[in-house]
Design a protein around this motif. Structure first.
Motif, mmCIF file in Angstrom:
data_model
loop_
_atom_site.group_PDB
_atom_site.id
_atom_site.type_symbol
_atom_site.label_atom_id
_atom_site.label_comp_id
_atom_site.label_asym_id
_atom_site.label_seq_id
_atom_site.Cartn_x
_atom_site.Cartn_y
_atom_site.Cartn_z
ATOM 1 N N GLU A 1 26.650 20.016 19.388
ATOM 2 C CA GLU A 1 28.069 20.327 19.180
ATOM 3 C C GLU A 1 28.961 19.539 20.134
ATOM 4 O O GLU A 1 30.104 19.223 19.809
ATOM 5 C CB GLU A 1 28.303 21.827 19.381
ATOM 6 C CG GLU A 1 27.631 22.717 18.342
ATOM 7 C CD GLU A 1 28.325 22.648 16.992
ATOM 8 O OE1 GLU A 1 29.478 22.179 16.939
ATOM 9 O OE2 GLU A 1 27.708 23.066 15.988
ATOM 10 N N SER B 1 30.996 15.932 19.265
ATOM 11 C CA SER B 1 31.847 16.198 18.096
ATOM 12 C C SER B 1 32.366 14.913 17.460
ATOM 13 O O SER B 1 32.479 14.827 16.226
ATOM 14 C CB SER B 1 33.027 17.089 18.504
ATOM 15 O OG SER B 1 33.783 16.483 19.534
ATOM 16 N N ARG C 1 31.735 13.883 13.534
ATOM 17 C CA ARG C 1 32.829 13.604 12.586
ATOM 18 C C ARG C 1 32.648 12.222 11.971
ATOM 19 O O ARG C 1 32.915 12.019 10.785
ATOM 20 C CB ARG C 1 34.187 13.710 13.286
ATOM 21 C CG ARG C 1 34.618 15.135 13.603
ATOM 22 C CD ARG C 1 36.046 15.162 14.153
ATOM 23 N NE ARG C 1 37.011 14.742 13.160
ATOM 24 C CZ ARG C 1 37.576 15.541 12.264
ATOM 25 N NH1 ARG C 1 37.271 16.816 12.224
ATOM 26 N NH2 ARG C 1 38.463 15.064 11.403
ATOM 27 N N SER D 1 33.423 19.866 7.594
ATOM 28 C CA SER D 1 33.764 19.760 9.019
ATOM 29 C C SER D 1 34.905 18.788 9.288
ATOM 30 O O SER D 1 35.564 18.872 10.327
ATOM 31 C CB SER D 1 32.528 19.332 9.822
ATOM 32 O OG SER D 1 32.162 17.986 9.537
ATOM 33 N N ASP E 1 41.202 16.729 13.277
ATOM 34 C CA ASP E 1 40.380 16.703 14.493
ATOM 35 C C ASP E 1 41.151 17.358 15.634
ATOM 36 O O ASP E 1 42.204 16.862 16.040
ATOM 37 C CB ASP E 1 40.046 15.251 14.848
ATOM 38 C CG ASP E 1 39.121 15.144 16.049
ATOM 39 O OD1 ASP E 1 38.721 16.201 16.583
ATOM 40 O OD2 ASP E 1 38.808 14.011 16.446
#
Length: 727
Positions: A471, A474, A478, A514, A519
């Motif tokens: 995680e 990130s 992305r 996601s 963002d």
């Protein structure tokens, strides 16, 4: 209970301190086999890591036992650090690095002081052995405690003495190699890099530019009887030393220092020149580089292409990883087919999680990287800075524009890099996996290669990477999701997934979801990931896979619904196109047809979109309404909605045949609806001059299917019945 005669009495359990001392005693004594040394270093690392966890400061608690670091005096630390010596076997040295890292973490300030004392004492003694060990320790600890090691590296007088030391007539090649390892590691720190440029650049240039044959000839001319002289006797640098010096120069050239450090560097090179002279001749203060970054790149490329030079490969890869930061070098490397083939081959044979793998991936990232897209505000700020620097306009290297980068990406793709990236992704570290994802992301920009990327396993790679990356990574997650979206936009999902059990079609939904919201870590909102996510989800929902539609509705619907009213027309259009596919499923239909307040509001939004400015948005909304009006509840809701019928009839007056077709189909569904809903629809449409609108639409239409559906709707309305008018 008495011990039996002849039995060995049970051994008392050692304390952590005693166990530590026993290990250190064995390490001090030496003479062990390498595997025994590695075992002891590993055990010491384990004890130090456990000690670090036990003695971590916490609120209101204190460790019940003293730290084992308290029994490690200066001699113990010297013993531990001595295993970082380059003359130790590579495996032993690697384990010693882990032990040193664990010790510095557990010992805190005491460990930092002991490391500082060790380094400074060795440098002060000044023997070759002391220099080798001091340099090796500094090289090993730069990645562990960069700030502390940088402070030692920048100690007054230390760097200034390196040049004379390396220029000694009788030199040690091991001292030279250890020094270069230290300088190479120091370049990770900007202040150290600038200091190396100031004090060591000239010496590094001498090392790189030295012609071994010329040195030998000069030596023989001075002493004809020395035919058996070694390279050290002749003051000739080995090729390995030259290669390492070239790597350091590449780092210095690829990452130029600040303006302030250039002034310092210039003043340092002036030597005895007076201040007034330097002020009167500012253009001569900075000595131009003898070896350019292009020269170094050519050197590294030749090294890599030599089939018999396996030892030079790590240096060539590391040097090119920095040299390829420059646009001209990127362009030259990308158009060097033999180099690309050798780079891909080298990567395919490199060990996972190795420096060689990371370096090769870094080169590929540099070759394929696109410039970030700037917002209008960022462009204005960039332009203001350009004016402030008297540039007058924005100056960007033309080799960095999208056209040049796209061509480099095509060349890299054609070199067969995708299967190699797929193979490495299975065992890659998070850092390497992030680089792999970045390369695929850049390749996916080119629409024409997306299908081939999918065929070569890029979709599987990206899905696995998204799930494997932690995680905390990130940005890389992305990037993986956006690359996945691009490929799925341009390919048939049924062919891509092909009934795979490990990666079913629905497995792409979570990654795509996601990047649907903006963002949270970005300074500016980039809507491209949102748009591409919606487009990819639309393509997934266009298949016959009912599970995929249900999964999208279940997991992504709130986000999709939010994008329907986005201020960006392209995003709103993509969202309504997705809805058009989702309402084909019963779960999607229910969202609009269950008679709830939420369903009525959703229908209101869809009707408004059917009257939007953008033609594509109107068409997608019309398609969704064409599917939804097959349900009587939706027909009733449209009739009851203020101006609902007018919006539907408006689609029939569109200039585009496709839009008129969809409008005519919606009207047809409404007038043939059974029961009260159909009667209400027929009455309201007649009242709103629907017959006239449909007649005009029929006259405007040229395509048979459009005329047919409009005439069928007209027939029902003109019959005048209140019941079903189905045909």
């Amino acid at each position: 209970m008495a011990t039996a005669v002849g039995a060995t009495p049970p051994k008392a359990e050692l304390s952590k301190e005693d166990e530590t001392l026993l290990i250190l005693a064995r390490l001090m004594e030496g003479g062990q086999e390498d595997d025994e040394t590695i075992r002891d270093l590993g055990q010491l690392t384990k004890l130090l890591n456990e000690d670090s966890q036990i003695h971590q400061p916490s609120k209101g608690t204190a460790a019940s036992a003293p730290s084992i670091c308290s029994v490690m005096d200066a001699d113990c630390v010297d013993t531990m650090l001595s295993y970082l010596d380059m003359r130790q076997p590579e495996a032993v040295r690697g384990h010693a690095v882990l032990t040193t890292a664990a010790y510095l973490k557990a010992a805190g300030d005491d460990g930092a002081n002991n490391l500082s004392s060790f380094f400074l004492d060795r440098v002060r003694r000044g023997t070759y052995d002391d220099y080798i060990l001091a340099f090796c320790v500094a090289a090993s600890t730069f990645p562990i405690v960069p700030d502390l090691t940088a402070t030692l590296f920048l100690s007054e007088g230390f760097l200034a003495a390196l040049g004379p030391l390396m220029r000694r007539k009788w030199k040690s090649r091991k001292v030279e190699t250890a020094c270069l390892e230290m300088l190479n590691a120091a370049c990770i720190n900007s202040a150290c890099r600038e200091a190396v440029l100031k004090y060591c650049a000239d010496w590094l240039e001498e090392v790189v530019d030295q012609d071994p044959d010329q040195v030998a000839r000069e030596f023989m001319a001075q002493d004809p009887d020395s035919s058996g002289a070694s390279s050290v006797t002749m003051r000739r640098h080995s090729e390995a030393v030259q290669n390492m010096a070239a790597v350091i120069l590449a780092k210095l050239r690829a990452m130029p220092p600040s303006a302030a450090s250039l002034d310092d560097q210039a003043s340092g090179r002036q030597g005895g020149q007076s201040q007034s002279q330097s002020q009167s001749q500012p253009q001569e203060r900075i000595t131009p580089a003898v070896t350019t970054i292009e020269d170094l790149s050519s050197r590294f490329t030749r090294m890599l292409l030599r089939e018999d030079d396996n030892h030079g490969t790590p240096h060539s890869i590391e040097g090119l990883a920095y040299a390829s930061l420059q646009p001209k070098v990127r362009e030259d490397l990308a158009h060097h087919q033999d180099f690309l083939n050798k780079l891909v081959y080298t990567l395919s044979n490199a060990q996972p999680k190795s420096p060689l793998t990371y370096g090769a991936l870094s080169i590929l990232v540099n070759l394929t990287r696109y410039q970030p897209t700037l917002s209008e505000e960022q462009k204005k700020m960039y332009q203001l800075k350009a004016y402030a620097n008297a540039a007058g306009k924005i100056r960007q290297d033309p080799l960095l524009d999208d056209e040049h980068v796209g061509e480099r990406c095509r060349l890299v793709f054609d070199a067969g890099v995708t299967p190699v990236l797929l193979s490495h992704s299975k065992f890659a570290s998070p850092a390497s996996l992030g680089l792999i994802v970045s390369i695929i992301f850049s390749l996916s920009v080119t629409t024409s290669v997306r299908g081939k990327l999918a065929q070569q396993g890029a979709v599987k790679l990206l899905l696995s990477a998204w799930h494997a990356l932690p995680e905390s990574e990130s940005a890389s997650r992305r990037t993986a999701a956006q690359a996945l979206a691009r490929i799925l936009i341009s390919t048939n999902p049924s062919l891509v997934f092909g009934g795979s059990r490990s990666h079913p079609q629905s497995s792409a939904i979570r990654p795509l979801l996601s990047i649907l919201p903006p963002d949270p870590a970005a300074d500016t909102r980039d809507l491209l990931p949102t748009f591409e996510s919606l487009m990819a989800l639309t393509n997934l929902a266009s298949t016959d896979d009912a599970d995929t539609r249900r999964a999208i509705i279940r997991t992504a619907w709130p986000h999709v619904e939010e994008q329907l009213v986005a201020s960006n027309a392209l995003v709103a259009k993509a969202a309504v196109e997705l809805v058009c596919n989702l309402v084909q499923a019963p779960e999607g239909m229910a969202l609009y047809a269950d008679g709830s307040a939420g369903a009525k509001n959703r229908l209101h939004v869809l009707l408004a979109l059917a009257d939007a400015e953008d033609e594509g948005t109107r068409s997608a909304a019309g398609g969704a309404l064409a599917a939804l009006t097959g349900h009587p509840g939706v027909v009733r809701a449209i009739v009851e909605r203020d101006r609902g019928v007018e919006m539907v009839l408006g689609m029939c007056g569109e200039e585009g045949e496709d839009l008129r077709h969809r409008g005519g189909f919606v009207v047809y569904n409404m007038v043939v609806a059974e029961g009260e809903a159909g009667a209400m629809a027929r009455k309201k449409i007649r009242e709103r001059y629907g017959v006239e609108v449909l007649k005009k639409a029929a006259k405007m239409s040229r395509r048979g299917e459009v005329v047919e559906v409009i005439l069928e709707a007209l027939k029902v309305l003109l019959e005048g019945g209140e019941g079903s008018g189905g045909s």
